[in-house]
Design an enzyme around this catalytic site. Structure first.
Site, short mmCIF file in Angstrom:
data_model
loop_
_atom_site.label_atom_id
_atom_site.label_comp_id
_atom_site.label_asym_id
_atom_site.label_seq_id
_atom_site.Cartn_x
_atom_site.Cartn_y
_atom_site.Cartn_z
CG ASP A 67 0.27 1.36 -4.35
OD1 ASP A 67 0.81 2.13 -5.17
OD2 ASP A 67 -0.39 1.75 -3.38
CG ASP A 136 -9.37 4.08 3.29
OD1 ASP A 136 -8.22 4.57 3.19
OD2 ASP A 136 -9.72 3.05 2.68
CG HIS A 138 -5.42 3.71 1.85
ND1 HIS A 138 -6.36 3.40 0.88
CD2 HIS A 138 -4.73 4.78 1.34
CE1 HIS A 138 -6.23 4.22 -0.14
NE2 HIS A 138 -5.26 5.07 0.11
#
Ligand code: PGA
Length: 258
Positions: A67, A136, A138
């Protein structure tokens, strides 16, 4: 998922680096999936050491990063381009033309994302993908409720991720709100996956990912579908798992264990 528990961060990183070495020994022109963040830093340090001291060769390797923040150019201090150069690419012999990282300043994100997916395919697919996990749950920037079939695309970052990543920026407001990220579906196509987590702040996410239901609320839980995923954790990150005795028993008794 195969859960591997280590006494401390350095031992965890050394083991994950050994998995990279094993991949390169079997296939010197392997395609590696790279991750940013604090977690894999020790893996990169160990790989750089192995390159310098033991001649580990990356000359035929291709890499794809997970990313990049939208809006940050490759020289921005907080860009993942810069992070990867500083912590890894500047210190090993991967040919620069073999390095792929999403372009955060592309003017046509959908076309770029399609091209990125196609490049991964054209290069033969990812042999070993390194992953961290967000608090979280991810993987990459696939925030809660991301489709488990998602492909490379722009994602809006969750508030929790912005809070977690604010430590790298001067102000919370400077953290980009969007990223280009490989999708969960993209990641699941890697032949092998190494998910790493250290510290007690990751314990709940790891427990949900490994022992919870498969749910888009914890995108790392999709790895339960993947047939060759190893989860590298230190004892703190393993702290909320309920089956640690079993994982340790397997770790100590599997064929080839020391
Ligand atoms: P971290 O980030 O390694 O900096 O904790 C992991 C992630 O968000 O995937």
């Amino acid at each position: 998922m195969e859960v591997l528990i280590y006494d401390n961060y350095d031992a965890m990183c050394a083991a994950a680096a050994a998995a990279v070495v094993e991949t390169l020994n079997a296939k010197p022109n392997a395609v590696l999936g790279m991750a940013t963040g604090s977690t894999p830093l020790g893996v990169y340090r160990e790989l750089v050491r192995l390159h310098r001291e033991e001649g580990l060769d990356f000359s035929q390797v291709t890499t794809f990063n997970l990313d990049e923040y939208v809006g940050l150019g490759p020289n921005h201090p907080q860009s993942y381009h810069r992070f990867m150069r500083e912590h890894f690419f500047d210190h090993v012999n991967i040919p620069p033309q073999n390095v792929y990282i999403p372009h955060g300043t592309t003017s046509n994100a959908p076309a770029f994302c399609d091209w990125y997916e196609q490049r991964i395919k054209d290069c033969g697919g990812i042999d070993l993908q390194i992953l961290g996990i967000g608090t979280d749950g991810h993987i990459a920037f696939n925030e809660p409720t991301s489709s488990l079939g998602s492909r490379t695309r722009i994602k809006t970052l969750a508030k929790q991720t912005i809070d977690d990543n604010a430590r790298f920026f001067d102000n919370r407001d400077d953290v980009p709100k969007y990223a280009i990220t490989m999708g969960v579906g993209t990641i699941l196509e890697a032949r092998q996956i190494a998910l790493l987590a250290d510290g007690s702040k990751k314990a709940a996410a790891i427990a949900s990912a490994v022992e919870g239901p498969i749910t888009s609320m914890i995108t790392a839980s999709a790895l339960q579908w993947h047939a060759n995923t190893q989860v590298y954790v230190d004892t703190a990150a393993a702290g909320a798992l309920t089956m640690t005795d079993y994982y340790r028993w397997i770790q100590d008794h599997k064929p080839g264990a020391p």
